[in-house]
Design a protein around this motif. Sequence first.
Motif, PDB file in Angstrom:
ATOM      1  N   CYS A  56       0.799  -1.228   0.000  1.00 14.75           N
ATOM      2  CA  CYS A  56       0.000   0.000   0.000  1.00 14.75           C
ATOM      3  C   CYS A  56       0.831   1.277   0.000  1.00 14.75           C
ATOM      4  CB  CYS A  56      -0.994   0.007   1.158  1.00 14.75           C
ATOM      5  SG  CYS A  56      -0.255   0.004   2.800  1.00 14.75           S
ATOM      6  N   SER A  57       2.135   1.157  -0.188  1.00 16.70           N
ATOM      7  CA  SER A  57       2.975   2.355  -0.267  1.00 16.70           C
ATOM      8  C   SER A  57       3.448   2.545  -1.702  1.00 16.70           C
ATOM      9  CB  SER A  57       4.174   2.236   0.678  1.00 16.70           C
ATOM     10  OG  SER A  57       5.018   1.173   0.304  1.00 16.70           O
ATOM     11  N   ALA A  58       3.625   3.787  -2.098  1.00 16.33           N
ATOM     12  CA  ALA A  58       4.075   4.073  -3.461  1.00 16.33           C
ATOM     13  C   ALA A  58       5.453   3.461  -3.715  1.00 16.33           C
ATOM     14  CB  ALA A  58       4.092   5.583  -3.704  1.00 16.33           C
ATOM     15  N   THR A  59       6.359   3.595  -2.736  1.00 15.36           N
ATOM     16  CA  THR A  59       7.691   3.025  -2.911  1.00 15.36           C
ATOM     17  C   THR A  59       7.623   1.503  -3.009  1.00 15.36           C
ATOM     18  OG1 THR A  59       8.006   3.077  -0.518  1.00 15.36           O
ATOM     19  CG2 THR A  59       8.952   4.896  -1.792  1.00 15.36           C
ATOM     20  N   GLY A  60       6.824   0.906  -2.174  1.00 15.37           N
ATOM     21  CA  GLY A  60       6.689  -0.547  -2.197  1.00 15.37           C
ATOM     22  C   GLY A  60       6.168  -1.056  -3.523  1.00 15.37           C
ATOM     23  N   ARG A  61       5.189  -0.380  -4.049  1.00 20.11           N
ATOM     24  CA  ARG A  61       4.628  -0.797  -5.339  1.00 20.11           C
ATOM     25  C   ARG A  61       5.637  -0.651  -6.471  1.00 20.11           C
ATOM     26  NH1 ARG A  61      -1.456   1.609  -4.594  1.00 20.11           N
ATOM     27  NH2 ARG A  61      -2.149  -0.005  -3.145  1.00 20.11           N
ATOM     28  N   VAL A  62       6.408   0.437  -6.430  1.00 18.63           N
ATOM     29  CA  VAL A  62       7.456   0.596  -7.448  1.00 18.63           C
ATOM     30  C   VAL A  62       8.446  -0.553  -7.345  1.00 18.63           C
ATOM     31  CG1 VAL A  62       9.484   1.982  -8.077  1.00 18.63           C
ATOM     32  CG2 VAL A  62       7.274   3.086  -7.768  1.00 18.63           C
ATOM     33  N   LEU A  63       8.869  -0.872  -6.138  1.00 22.00           N
ATOM     34  CA  LEU A  63       9.849  -1.944  -5.957  1.00 22.00           C
ATOM     35  C   LEU A  63       9.275  -3.307  -6.335  1.00 22.00           C
ATOM     36  CD1 LEU A  63      11.322  -0.606  -2.623  1.00 22.00           C
ATOM     37  CD2 LEU A  63      12.446  -0.588  -4.860  1.00 22.00           C
ATOM     38  N   LEU A  64       8.008  -3.526  -6.068  1.00 20.34           N
ATOM     39  CA  LEU A  64       7.372  -4.789  -6.459  1.00 20.34           C
ATOM     40  C   LEU A  64       7.163  -4.893  -7.969  1.00 20.34           C
ATOM     41  CD1 LEU A  64       4.682  -5.156  -3.638  1.00 20.34           C
ATOM     42  CD2 LEU A  64       6.625  -6.680  -4.050  1.00 20.34           C
ATOM     43  N   SER A  65       7.164  -3.762  -8.663  1.00 20.75           N
ATOM     44  CA  SER A  65       6.872  -3.770 -10.097  1.00 20.75           C
ATOM     45  C   SER A  65       7.922  -4.492 -10.925  1.00 20.75           C
ATOM     46  CB  SER A  65       6.672  -2.346 -10.627  1.00 20.75           C
ATOM     47  OG  SER A  65       7.895  -1.643 -10.693  1.00 20.75           O
ATOM     48  N   GLN A  66       9.075  -4.802 -10.357  1.00 20.42           N
ATOM     49  CA  GLN A  66      10.100  -5.532 -11.095  1.00 20.42           C
ATOM     50  C   GLN A  66       9.773  -7.019 -11.224  1.00 20.42           C
ATOM     51  OE1 GLN A  66      13.942  -5.894  -8.970  1.00 20.42           O
ATOM     52  NE2 GLN A  66      12.815  -5.038  -7.225  1.00 20.42           N
ATOM     53  N   PHE A  67       8.789  -7.474 -10.480  1.00 15.51           N
ATOM     54  CA  PHE A  67       8.439  -8.887 -10.490  1.00 15.51           C
ATOM     55  C   PHE A  67       7.227  -9.152 -11.377  1.00 15.51           C
ATOM     56  CE2 PHE A  67      10.212  -7.996  -6.213  1.00 15.51           C
ATOM     57  CZ  PHE A  67      11.388  -8.723  -6.338  1.00 15.51           C
ATOM     58  N   ALA A  68       7.102 -10.389 -11.841  1.00 20.10           N
ATOM     59  CA  ALA A  68       5.923 -10.816 -12.606  1.00 20.10           C
ATOM     60  C   ALA A  68       4.719 -10.852 -11.671  1.00 20.10           C
ATOM     61  CB  ALA A  68       6.166 -12.198 -13.206  1.00 20.10           C
ATOM     62  N   GLY A  69       3.521 -10.730 -12.255  1.00 18.02           N
ATOM     63  CA  GLY A  69       2.287 -10.721 -11.468  1.00 18.02           C
ATOM     64  C   GLY A  69       2.170 -11.897 -10.515  1.00 18.02           C
ATOM     65  N   LYS A  70       2.539 -13.073 -10.983  1.00 15.93           N
ATOM     66  CA  LYS A  70       2.476 -14.276 -10.151  1.00 15.93           C
ATOM     67  C   LYS A  70       3.402 -14.152  -8.945  1.00 15.93           C
ATOM     68  CE  LYS A  70       4.738 -18.068 -10.932  1.00 15.93           C
ATOM     69  NZ  LYS A  70       5.526 -19.106 -11.341  1.00 15.93           N
ATOM     70  N   ASP A  71       4.596 -13.605  -9.167  1.00 13.25           N
ATOM     71  CA  ASP A  71       5.557 -13.441  -8.073  1.00 13.25           C
ATOM     72  C   ASP A  71       5.095 -12.380  -7.077  1.00 13.25           C
ATOM     73  OD1 ASP A  71       7.249 -15.378  -9.137  1.00 13.25           O
ATOM     74  OD2 ASP A  71       8.302 -13.913 -10.378  1.00 13.25           O
ATOM     75  N   ILE A  72       4.448 -11.331  -7.585  1.00 13.82           N
ATOM     76  CA  ILE A  72       3.903 -10.303  -6.682  1.00 13.82           C
ATOM     77  C   ILE A  72       2.820 -10.920  -5.807  1.00 13.82           C
ATOM     78  CG2 ILE A  72       2.638  -8.122  -6.530  1.00 13.82           C
ATOM     79  CD1 ILE A  72       3.948  -7.411  -9.274  1.00 13.82           C
ATOM     80  N   LEU A  73       1.926 -11.680  -6.426  1.00 12.92           N
ATOM     81  CA  LEU A  73       0.866 -12.348  -5.653  1.00 12.92           C
ATOM     82  C   LEU A  73       1.458 -13.254  -4.583  1.00 12.92           C
ATOM     83  CD1 LEU A  73      -1.826 -13.301  -8.317  1.00 12.92           C
ATOM     84  CD2 LEU A  73      -2.123 -11.807  -6.326  1.00 12.92           C
ATOM     85  N   GLU A  74       2.518 -13.955  -4.931  1.00  6.30           N
ATOM     86  CA  GLU A  74       3.164 -14.847  -3.970  1.00  6.30           C
ATOM     87  C   GLU A  74       3.733 -14.049  -2.796  1.00  6.30           C
ATOM     88  OE1 GLU A  74       7.159 -17.393  -4.108  1.00  6.30           O
ATOM     89  OE2 GLU A  74       5.657 -18.030  -5.584  1.00  6.30           O
ATOM     90  N   ARG A  75       4.347 -12.902  -3.091  1.00  5.50           N
ATOM     91  CA  ARG A  75       4.951 -12.083  -2.042  1.00  5.50           C
ATOM     92  C   ARG A  75       3.908 -11.441  -1.129  1.00  5.50           C
ATOM     93  NH1 ARG A  75       9.114 -12.482  -5.265  1.00  5.50           N
ATOM     94  NH2 ARG A  75      11.173 -11.771  -4.670  1.00  5.50           N
ATOM     95  N   ILE A  76       2.864 -10.863  -1.725  1.00  6.17           N
ATOM     96  CA  ILE A  76       1.898 -10.143  -0.891  1.00  6.17           C
ATOM     97  C   ILE A  76       0.781 -11.034  -0.377  1.00  6.17           C
ATOM     98  CG2 ILE A  76       2.371  -7.934  -2.017  1.00  6.17           C
ATOM     99  CD1 ILE A  76      -0.318  -8.252  -3.485  1.00  6.17           C
ATOM    100  N   GLY A  77       0.643 -12.220  -0.931  1.00  5.49           N
ATOM    101  CA  GLY A  77      -0.467 -13.087  -0.554  1.00  5.49           C
ATOM    102  C   GLY A  77      -0.206 -14.014   0.599  1.00  5.49           C
ATOM    103  N   ARG A  78       0.966 -13.906   1.214  1.00  6.97           N
ATOM    104  CA  ARG A  78       1.311 -14.826   2.306  1.00  6.97           C
ATOM    105  C   ARG A  78       0.632 -14.498   3.626  1.00  6.97           C
ATOM    106  NH1 ARG A  78       6.617 -14.675  -0.091  1.00  6.97           N
ATOM    107  NH2 ARG A  78       7.114 -12.900   1.225  1.00  6.97           N
ATOM    108  N   LYS A  79       0.140 -13.285   3.738  1.00  4.67           N
ATOM    109  CA  LYS A  79      -0.487 -12.889   5.005  1.00  4.67           C
ATOM    110  C   LYS A  79      -1.590 -11.874   4.726  1.00  4.67           C
ATOM    111  CE  LYS A  79       3.383  -9.891   5.660  1.00  4.67           C
ATOM    112  NZ  LYS A  79       4.676  -9.848   6.163  1.00  4.67           N
ATOM    113  N   ALA A  80      -2.330 -11.552   5.749  1.00  4.57           N
ATOM    114  CA  ALA A  80      -3.432 -10.601   5.605  1.00  4.57           C
ATOM    115  C   ALA A  80      -2.896  -9.232   5.180  1.00  4.57           C
ATOM    116  CB  ALA A  80      -4.184 -10.481   6.919  1.00  4.57           C
ATOM    117  N   LEU A  81      -3.691  -8.537   4.395  1.00  6.30           N
ATOM    118  CA  LEU A  81      -3.348  -7.196   3.938  1.00  6.30           C
ATOM    119  C   LEU A  81      -4.361  -6.235   4.553  1.00  6.30           C
ATOM    120  CD1 LEU A  81      -2.771  -8.098   0.173  1.00  6.30           C
ATOM    121  CD2 LEU A  81      -1.047  -7.878   1.967  1.00  6.30           C
ATOM    122  N   PRO A  82      -4.084  -5.767   5.753  1.00  2.00           N
ATOM    123  CA  PRO A  82      -5.075  -4.930   6.434  1.00  2.00           C
ATOM    124  C   PRO A  82      -5.272  -3.585   5.754  1.00  2.00           C
ATOM    125  CG  PRO A  82      -3.031  -4.998   7.678  1.00  2.00           C
ATOM    126  CD  PRO A  82      -2.880  -5.961   6.539  1.00  2.00           C
TER     127      PRO A  82
END
Length: 154
Positions: free
Chosen positions: A41-67
Motif C-alpha cells: 500500500c505504499s508508493a515506494t513498495g509498489r514501485v519496488l514490487l513492479s520488477q516482479f511478474a504478477g504471479k511473483d507479486i501475488l506470492e509475495r503479498i499473498g502470504r499474510k493478511a493485507l489490512p
Amino acid sequence: MAGFNLRQAQENDTTLFIARAEAEHIVSTGVRIGAHLPAYCSATGRVLLSQFAGKDILERIGRKALPARTPRTLTKPTDIVAEICSLREKGYAISDEELELGIRALAVPVAGSNGEIVAAVSVSASSARVRAVELSKRFLPILQSCARMLVEAT
C-alpha cells in the motif's frame, strides 16, 4: 529513498527507507531512515514490487493478511497487482491516502546498471495541500531527474 532487500521482502514484504530529506512544513509523514512500510500500500513498495511478474507479486503479498490501513487502502491482491501493472506503463506509483489518511505519495524507480529496480525515490505531501493530479504534474519530473542522477552517480 526506499531501498529493497530481496531477502527481507521475502520475509515480511516491507520497504526499508535508507535516506530522507525533511520538508519545511509542520506536517510530517513520520517516516525516518530505517523505517519499514508495507509494500502493498505504499508508493515506494509498489514501485519496488513492479520488477516482479504478477504471479511473483501475488506470492509475495499473498502470504499474510493485507489490512486496510485507511478506507482507501487496496487489500485485494488482484487489485494490487493490477495497480502495479498499470504503474509499469506509467513509470510511477501514487499512493493516495492508502497508507495514511491525509498523505499522498508519488514514487519512481531507480534502476541499476542492468536495468533492475534497485531503489525507489518518493515524495509525500499533505492531501490538504496537494491534489493527486497536481502531485504527479509538479513532482514527477523532479523525481525522475533525481532517479537519473542516482543512476549516474553509481
